[in-house]
Design a protein around this motif. Structure first.
Motif, PDB file in Angstrom:
ATOM      1  N   LEU A  88      36.129  44.091  37.061  1.00 19.13           N
ATOM      2  CA  LEU A  88      36.321  45.414  37.639  1.00 19.13           C
ATOM      3  C   LEU A  88      35.825  46.512  36.718  1.00 19.13           C
ATOM      4  O   LEU A  88      35.988  47.679  37.020  1.00 19.13           O
ATOM      5  CB  LEU A  88      37.813  45.638  37.941  1.00 19.13           C
ATOM      6  N   ASN A  89      35.264  46.160  35.568  1.00 21.41           N
ATOM      7  CA  ASN A  89      34.771  47.160  34.631  1.00 21.41           C
ATOM      8  C   ASN A  89      33.324  47.525  34.918  1.00 21.41           C
ATOM      9  O   ASN A  89      32.533  46.680  35.331  1.00 21.41           O
ATOM     10  CB  ASN A  89      34.898  46.665  33.195  1.00 21.41           C
ATOM     11  N   PHE A  90      33.015  48.784  34.688  1.00 21.12           N
ATOM     12  CA  PHE A  90      31.668  49.304  34.911  1.00 21.12           C
ATOM     13  C   PHE A  90      31.162  49.955  33.634  1.00 21.12           C
ATOM     14  O   PHE A  90      31.915  50.657  32.953  1.00 21.12           O
ATOM     15  CB  PHE A  90      31.691  50.368  36.022  1.00 21.12           C
ATOM     16  N   VAL A  91      29.892  49.745  33.332  1.00 17.84           N
ATOM     17  CA  VAL A  91      29.238  50.397  32.204  1.00 17.84           C
ATOM     18  C   VAL A  91      28.359  51.504  32.780  1.00 17.84           C
ATOM     19  O   VAL A  91      27.568  51.265  33.697  1.00 17.84           O
ATOM     20  CB  VAL A  91      28.368  49.413  31.401  1.00 17.84           C
ATOM     21  N   ILE A  92      28.505  52.710  32.232  1.00 13.79           N
ATOM     22  CA  ILE A  92      27.615  53.810  32.624  1.00 13.79           C
ATOM     23  C   ILE A  92      26.342  53.631  31.799  1.00 13.79           C
ATOM     24  O   ILE A  92      26.369  53.758  30.577  1.00 13.79           O
ATOM     25  CB  ILE A  92      28.258  55.172  32.355  1.00 13.79           C
TER      26      ILE A  92
END
Length: 98
Positions: A88-92
């Motif tokens: 569920l983690n996102f990297v910008i």
């Protein structure tokens, strides 16, 4: 159905089920605490976001004047997110221009 077609179908179904990385576009809606909105319907707060150093503000003092070398994220910025595999983690990863 041939054996080759069956293997392709199994592989395709497996790849769809493991949810490899996704690339999505979002807009920064808050800075402190950081929040972005994906597709105008899914807000993500800083608990789900990883911000690399190149997306943060960097200032230096030149004589008695503070100079911004790199601006951080601002409300209204359009950003590119990559979702971690299976998570569920996102990297910008970047900011869109224009």
């Amino acid at each position: 159905m041939s054996l080759n077609d069956t293997v392709k179908k199994i592989a395709r179904n497996y790849l769809e089920s493991v949810k490899l990385t996704d690339v999505v576009l979002a807009e920064v809606t808050k800075i402190n605490p950081l929040e972005v909105n994906v597709d105008q319907r899914l807000p993500l707060d800083e608990d789900f976001l990883m911000v690399p150093e190149h997306m943060t503000e960097y200032k230096v003092m030149v004589g008695s004047q503070e100079v911004i070398i790199r601006r951080g994220l601002e409300v209204g910025d359009k950003v590119i997110l990559v979702r971690q595999q299976g998570g569920l983690n996102f990297v910008i990863v970047g900011r869109l221009t224009g």
